[in-house]
Design a protein around this motif. Structure first.
Motif, PDB file in Angstrom:
ATOM      1  N   ALA A  93      12.778 -25.971  46.629  1.00  0.00           N
ATOM      2  CA  ALA A  93      13.982 -26.397  45.906  1.00  0.00           C
ATOM      3  C   ALA A  93      13.828 -27.781  45.295  1.00  0.00           C
ATOM      4  N   ILE A  94      12.697 -28.431  45.554  1.00  0.00           N
ATOM      5  CA  ILE A  94      12.494 -29.763  44.979  1.00  0.00           C
ATOM      6  C   ILE A  94      11.210 -29.808  44.172  1.00  0.00           C
ATOM      7  N   ALA A  95      11.248 -30.652  43.158  1.00  0.00           N
ATOM      8  CA  ALA A  95      10.067 -30.918  42.343  1.00  0.00           C
ATOM      9  C   ALA A  95       9.860 -32.426  42.336  1.00  0.00           C
ATOM     10  N   VAL A  96       8.674 -32.865  42.650  1.00  0.00           N
ATOM     11  CA  VAL A  96       8.372 -34.293  42.686  1.00  0.00           C
ATOM     12  C   VAL A  96       8.390 -34.823  41.261  1.00  0.00           C
ATOM     13  N   LEU A  97       9.170 -35.880  41.041  1.00  0.00           N
ATOM     14  CA  LEU A  97       9.247 -36.541  39.739  1.00  0.00           C
ATOM     15  C   LEU A  97       8.442 -37.825  39.719  1.00  0.00           C
ATOM     16  N   ALA A  98       7.883 -38.165  40.847  1.00  0.00           N
ATOM     17  CA  ALA A  98       7.177 -39.427  40.995  1.00  0.00           C
ATOM     18  C   ALA A  98       6.155 -39.600  39.878  1.00  0.00           C
ATOM     19  N   GLU A  99       6.361 -40.653  39.103  1.00  0.00           N
ATOM     20  CA  GLU A  99       5.477 -40.926  37.976  1.00  0.00           C
ATOM     21  C   GLU A  99       4.500 -42.056  38.260  1.00  0.00           C
ATOM     22  N   SER A 100       4.798 -42.827  39.283  1.00  0.00           N
ATOM     23  CA  SER A 100       3.940 -43.966  39.572  1.00  0.00           C
ATOM     24  C   SER A 100       3.752 -44.095  41.072  1.00  0.00           C
ATOM     25  N   GLU A 101       2.808 -44.912  41.416  1.00  0.00           N
ATOM     26  CA  GLU A 101       2.527 -45.157  42.825  1.00  0.00           C
ATOM     27  C   GLU A 101       3.778 -45.685  43.520  1.00  0.00           C
ATOM     28  N   GLY A 102       4.128 -45.105  44.635  1.00  0.00           N
ATOM     29  CA  GLY A 102       5.270 -45.556  45.403  1.00  0.00           C
ATOM     30  C   GLY A 102       6.586 -44.887  45.040  1.00  0.00           C
ATOM     31  N   ASP A 103       6.591 -44.055  44.011  1.00  0.00           N
ATOM     32  CA  ASP A 103       7.813 -43.404  43.547  1.00  0.00           C
ATOM     33  C   ASP A 103       8.264 -42.358  44.563  1.00  0.00           C
ATOM     34  N   SER A 104       9.578 -42.278  44.798  1.00  0.00           N
ATOM     35  CA  SER A 104      10.122 -41.326  45.773  1.00  0.00           C
ATOM     36  C   SER A 104      11.061 -40.307  45.125  1.00  0.00           C
ATOM     37  N   ARG A 105      11.157 -40.300  43.809  1.00  0.00           N
ATOM     38  CA  ARG A 105      12.122 -39.433  43.132  1.00  0.00           C
ATOM     39  C   ARG A 105      11.686 -37.966  43.134  1.00  0.00           C
ATOM     40  N   VAL A 106      12.686 -37.103  43.399  1.00  0.00           N
ATOM     41  CA  VAL A 106      12.490 -35.653  43.327  1.00  0.00           C
ATOM     42  C   VAL A 106      13.697 -35.059  42.607  1.00  0.00           C
TER      43      VAL A 106
END
Length: 177
Positions: A93-106
């Motif tokens: 149900a989640i897709a990682v949106l992390a675009e850079s090192e350290g990113d936590s967005r999904v």
């Protein structure tokens, strides 16, 4: 299951009271609504090997609280309190949106039923003035204004309170008065 941290407002809790936290249609009206934070591979790599899961989740939680501030800065009719909802969702149900090192967005797809909520976190009532000031300063802080950034950073002194999901009606009653 993956633990996610959804930034929100008291309006988010009213949705939860209605039975679900996130509806796909809301993603268009509130761009951050479908964006959550979680322990991503990028976050894990950035923080470093040997960091325990609890510390990684705290970073994701803290970033969700910043997302809640962003929502408040764009919604004039909300009581100025940050909300973060912790929920457990299937990994698909989640897709990682992390675009850079350290990113936590999904990005979260679908609805999150109330039964999947693990905890609700809300600023204490005494944080309201500081949250309002930080929400007003947020756009300038994002442009690099040092004074606005200091106002936003002052929120670090306020910790969001933890509530069990069964306390939802009590939370709404307490903060909507």
């Amino acid at each position: 299951m993956t633990r996610i941290y959804l930034p929100g407002t008291l309006a988010s809790l009213r949705e939860l009271e209605a039975g679900t936290l996130l509806r796909e249609a809301d993603a268009d009206a509130l761009p951050m609504a479908a964006i959550a934070h979680a322990v991503t591979p990028q976050l894990r790599q950035f923080v470093g090997e040997g960091t325990n899961e609890e510390d990684l989740e705290f970073v994701a939680f803290t970033r969700a609280s910043v997302g809640a501030l962003d929502l408040l800065s764009r919604q004039a009719n909300q009581r100025r309190l940050r909300v973060v909802v912790a929920a457990d969702v299937p990994g698909e149900a989640i897709a990682v949106l992390a675009e850079s090192e350290g990113d936590s967005r999904v990005r979260v797809s679908g609805e999150i039923p109330a039964r999947k909520v693990a905890a609700i976190h809300v600023d204490s009532a005494d944080a309201s003035e500081d949250v309002a000031a930080a929400a007003a300063a947020w756009p300038q802080a994002m442009e690099g204004d040092e004074e606005a950034t200091a106002i936003v950073e002052a929120l670090e002194a306020h910790h969001l309170e933890w509530y069990h999901p069964a306390e939802l009606a009590e939370i709404l009653k307490r903060f909507e008065n």
